[in-house]
Design a protein around this motif. Structure first.
Motif, PDB file in Angstrom:
ATOM      1  N   GLN A   1       0.829  -1.194   0.000  1.00  0.00           N
ATOM      2  CA  GLN A   1       0.000   0.000   0.000  1.00  0.00           C
ATOM      3  C   GLN A   1       0.870   1.251   0.000  1.00  0.00           C
ATOM      4  OE1 GLN A   1      -2.161  -0.740   3.650  1.00  0.00           O
ATOM      5  NE2 GLN A   1      -3.854  -1.709   2.559  1.00  0.00           N
ATOM      6  N   GLY A   2       0.279   2.364  -0.414  1.00  0.00           N
ATOM      7  CA  GLY A   2       0.963   3.647  -0.383  1.00  0.00           C
ATOM      8  C   GLY A   2      -0.044   4.768  -0.497  1.00  0.00           C
ATOM      9  N   MET A   3       0.444   5.984  -0.354  1.00  0.00           N
ATOM     10  CA  MET A   3      -0.406   7.160  -0.557  1.00  0.00           C
ATOM     11  C   MET A   3       0.242   8.025  -1.627  1.00  0.00           C
ATOM     12  SD  MET A   3      -1.922  10.033   2.052  1.00  0.00           S
ATOM     13  CE  MET A   3      -3.351   9.052   2.501  1.00  0.00           C
ATOM     14  N   LEU A   4      -0.571   8.385  -2.626  1.00  0.00           N
ATOM     15  CA  LEU A   4      -0.111   9.252  -3.707  1.00  0.00           C
ATOM     16  C   LEU A   4      -0.726  10.634  -3.520  1.00  0.00           C
ATOM     17  CD1 LEU A   4       1.462   9.492  -6.401  1.00  0.00           C
ATOM     18  CD2 LEU A   4      -0.721   9.004  -7.556  1.00  0.00           C
ATOM     19  N   PHE A   5       0.141  11.637  -3.411  1.00  0.00           N
ATOM     20  CA  PHE A   5      -0.278  13.035  -3.309  1.00  0.00           C
ATOM     21  C   PHE A   5      -0.244  13.625  -4.714  1.00  0.00           C
ATOM     22  CE2 PHE A   5       1.353  11.763   0.714  1.00  0.00           C
ATOM     23  CZ  PHE A   5       0.642  12.474   1.681  1.00  0.00           C
ATOM     24  N   VAL A   6      -1.343  14.233  -5.115  1.00  0.00           N
ATOM     25  CA  VAL A   6      -1.447  14.817  -6.446  1.00  0.00           C
ATOM     26  C   VAL A   6      -1.655  16.322  -6.285  1.00  0.00           C
ATOM     27  CG1 VAL A   6      -2.736  14.823  -8.611  1.00  0.00           C
ATOM     28  CG2 VAL A   6      -2.485  12.680  -7.316  1.00  0.00           C
ATOM     29  N   PHE A   7      -0.766  17.101  -6.888  1.00  0.00           N
ATOM     30  CA  PHE A   7      -0.830  18.553  -6.818  1.00  0.00           C
ATOM     31  C   PHE A   7      -1.244  19.111  -8.175  1.00  0.00           C
ATOM     32  CE2 PHE A   7       2.015  17.240  -3.468  1.00  0.00           C
ATOM     33  CZ  PHE A   7       1.656  18.051  -2.406  1.00  0.00           C
ATOM     34  N   GLN A   8      -1.817  20.297  -8.175  1.00  0.00           N
ATOM     35  CA  GLN A   8      -2.250  20.946  -9.408  1.00  0.00           C
ATOM     36  C   GLN A   8      -1.111  21.719 -10.071  1.00  0.00           C
ATOM     37  OE1 GLN A   8      -5.293  20.278 -10.621  1.00  0.00           O
ATOM     38  NE2 GLN A   8      -5.423  18.953  -8.834  1.00  0.00           N
ATOM     39  N   ASP A   9      -0.051  21.970  -9.306  1.00  0.00           N
ATOM     40  CA  ASP A   9       1.056  22.758  -9.842  1.00  0.00           C
ATOM     41  C   ASP A   9       2.366  21.981  -9.721  1.00  0.00           C
ATOM     42  OD1 ASP A   9       1.065  22.858  -7.081  1.00  0.00           O
ATOM     43  OD2 ASP A   9       1.599  24.962  -6.951  1.00  0.00           O
ATOM     44  N   TYR A  10       3.343  22.438 -10.446  1.00  0.00           N
ATOM     45  CA  TYR A  10       4.653  21.778 -10.545  1.00  0.00           C
ATOM     46  C   TYR A  10       5.686  22.682  -9.872  1.00  0.00           C
ATOM     47  CZ  TYR A  10       8.609  19.568 -13.004  1.00  0.00           C
ATOM     48  OH  TYR A  10       9.780  18.933 -13.317  1.00  0.00           O
ATOM     49  N   ASN A  11       5.969  22.394  -8.588  1.00  0.00           N
ATOM     50  CA  ASN A  11       6.845  23.243  -7.777  1.00  0.00           C
ATOM     51  C   ASN A  11       7.663  22.397  -6.817  1.00  0.00           C
ATOM     52  OD1 ASN A  11       6.153  26.006  -8.527  1.00  0.00           O
ATOM     53  ND2 ASN A  11       4.123  25.540  -7.702  1.00  0.00           N
TER      54      ASN A  11
END
Length: 164
Positions: free
Chosen positions: A82-92
């Motif tokens: 298992q894991g957690m994926l963090f998804v952001f709207q910007d590339y920083n």
């Protein structure tokens, strides 16, 4: 006069004693709810050179502000699958920390093309030290500590994921 002083002394001592012997107010015991894993998708890790699948994981996806801020806080364990994926709207550039996180983690930073740009390995529970990506990232994958080495992950390796 001595009797008056003794009486006053006894009265004061009795008052002090009665205040110190009062029962303590009842404390509210707050029970924290166990947070369990909720499968929201599947993720595959690929080696860059061979494009072969290294590992497939069940993932939770943190794509709202609240989910990204909370992450894996208050979890007592997580399976190696298992894991957690963090998804952001910007590339920083990104900075993570382990506040209220009870399990050691490998933090894997990925660019907009879902390729690994850096790692923060063996991040220690409850440590609030900033753990930077050192390069811009749009995705962050958290897995149990030691797994990125066990799977032989390197900068340039990639992921793909699907939501349920």
């Amino acid at each position: 006069m001595k009797l008056k002083n003794v009486s006053l002394y006894c009265l004061l001592m009795g008052g002090i004693f009665s205040f110190s012997c009062k029962e303590k107010p009842e404390q509210n015991n707050i029970k924290q709810t166990q947070i369990s894993f909720k499968k929201e998708g599947e993720l595959k890790l690929f080696h860059q050179k061979t494009d072969s699948i290294v590992k497939q994981l069940d993932i939770e996806i943190a794509d709202s502000e609240y989910e990204r801020e909370t992450g894996l806080m208050y979890r007592q364990s997580m399976r190696d699958s298992q894991g957690m994926l963090f998804v952001f709207q910007d590339y920083n550039p990104r900075w993570f920390y382990m506040k209220n996180t009870q399990i050691a983690l490998d933090i894997i930073y990925l660019d907009k093309d879902q390729k690994i740009v850096s790692f923060q390995k063996n991040a220690q529970p409850m440590n609030e030290t900033s753990l930077p990506s050192n390069k811009p990232a749009m995705y962050v994958l958290e897995v149990n500590a030691g797994l990125s080495d066990q799977w032989g992950l390197k900068v340039g390796d990639s992921i793909s994921y699907i939501r349920n």
